[in-house]
Design a protein around this motif. Structure first.
Motif, PDB file in Angstrom:
ATOM      1  N   UNK A 236      10.534 -16.630  23.043  1.00 30.48           N
ATOM      2  CA  UNK A 236       9.190 -16.605  22.464  1.00 30.48           C
ATOM      3  C   UNK A 236       9.017 -17.873  21.650  1.00 30.48           C
ATOM      4  N   UNK A 237       7.788 -18.196  21.315  1.00 33.89           N
ATOM      5  CA  UNK A 237       7.501 -19.435  20.586  1.00 33.89           C
ATOM      6  C   UNK A 237       8.056 -19.368  19.163  1.00 33.89           C
ATOM      7  N   UNK A 238       8.759 -20.406  18.769  1.00 36.33           N
ATOM      8  CA  UNK A 238       9.253 -20.552  17.395  1.00 36.33           C
ATOM      9  C   UNK A 238       8.782 -21.920  16.929  1.00 36.33           C
ATOM     10  N   UNK A 239       7.944 -21.923  15.909  1.00 41.32           N
ATOM     11  CA  UNK A 239       7.409 -23.202  15.459  1.00 41.32           C
ATOM     12  C   UNK A 239       6.985 -23.129  14.008  1.00 41.32           C
ATOM     13  N   UNK A 240       6.852 -24.266  13.427  1.00 45.04           N
ATOM     14  CA  UNK A 240       6.333 -24.409  12.069  1.00 45.04           C
ATOM     15  C   UNK A 240       5.068 -25.227  12.182  1.00 45.04           C
TER      16      UNK A 240
ATOM     17  N   UNK B 259       4.835 -10.116  -1.486  1.00 42.54           N
ATOM     18  CA  UNK B 259       5.926 -10.078  -0.517  1.00 42.54           C
ATOM     19  C   UNK B 259       5.676  -8.970   0.507  1.00 42.54           C
ATOM     20  N   UNK B 260       5.093  -7.866   0.047  1.00 40.45           N
ATOM     21  CA  UNK B 260       4.782  -6.762   0.952  1.00 40.45           C
ATOM     22  C   UNK B 260       3.786  -7.206   2.031  1.00 40.45           C
ATOM     23  N   UNK B 261       2.781  -7.968   1.644  1.00 42.60           N
ATOM     24  CA  UNK B 261       1.810  -8.482   2.604  1.00 42.60           C
ATOM     25  C   UNK B 261       2.492  -9.412   3.616  1.00 42.60           C
ATOM     26  N   UNK B 262       3.398 -10.241   3.144  1.00 45.73           N
ATOM     27  CA  UNK B 262       4.138 -11.141   4.036  1.00 45.73           C
ATOM     28  C   UNK B 262       5.007 -10.334   5.001  1.00 45.73           C
ATOM     29  N   UNK B 263       5.689  -9.297   4.498  1.00 43.98           N
ATOM     30  CA  UNK B 263       6.515  -8.451   5.354  1.00 43.98           C
ATOM     31  C   UNK B 263       5.675  -7.794   6.451  1.00 43.98           C
TER      32      UNK B 263
ATOM     33  N   UNK C 229       3.647  -9.586  13.711  1.00 42.35           N
ATOM     34  CA  UNK C 229       3.940 -10.679  14.628  1.00 42.35           C
ATOM     35  C   UNK C 229       5.107 -10.325  15.541  1.00 42.35           C
ATOM     36  N   UNK C 230       6.126  -9.691  14.993  1.00 43.52           N
ATOM     37  CA  UNK C 230       7.277  -9.289  15.802  1.00 43.52           C
ATOM     38  C   UNK C 230       6.846  -8.286  16.868  1.00 43.52           C
TER      39      UNK C 230
ATOM     40  N   UNK D  77       4.983 -10.203  19.572  1.00 43.40           N
ATOM     41  CA  UNK D  77       5.890 -10.970  20.415  1.00 43.40           C
ATOM     42  C   UNK D  77       6.665 -10.068  21.368  1.00 43.40           C
ATOM     43  N   UNK D  78       7.082  -8.908  20.870  1.00 36.12           N
ATOM     44  CA  UNK D  78       7.792  -7.969  21.742  1.00 36.12           C
ATOM     45  C   UNK D  78       6.874  -7.499  22.861  1.00 36.12           C
ATOM     46  N   UNK D  79       5.623  -7.188  22.523  1.00 38.19           N
ATOM     47  CA  UNK D  79       4.660  -6.762  23.540  1.00 38.19           C
ATOM     48  C   UNK D  79       4.477  -7.843  24.597  1.00 38.19           C
TER      49      UNK D  79
END
Length: 83
Positions: A46-50, A64-68, A74-75, A78-80
């Protein structure tokens, strides 16, 4: 057979176990699928980029909860796409 090991946060490990179970896989099977896909693609399956420049819709997370939650969404996406 070689053994691969890593350390991760408890909440991430719990979520991984829950998701793999919901897919009918053990964590070992899911990791094996990732390793095989990684090797077959000769890199991440899958795409990994910055992104080096923020876009108009970019904004920092408020917590941090929002980031999680973002990472988990996103995970899942990507799995889908991978399946």
């Amino acid at each position: 057979m070689a053994e691969l090991a890593t350390h991760t946060e408890d909440r991430d490990a719990r979520r991984f176990r829950e998701l793999t179970e919901s897919l009918g896989l053990t964590t070992e099977e899911a990791l094996r699928v990732f390793v095989l896909a990684f090797n077959r693609r000769q890199g991440f399956p899958f795409a990994v980029r910055i992104n080096d420049a923020p876009t108009a819709d970019w904004a920092p997370f408020d917590s941090e909860e929002e980031a999680d939650e973002f990472v988990y969404r996103q995970a899942d996406r990507m799995l889908d796409e991978a399946w």
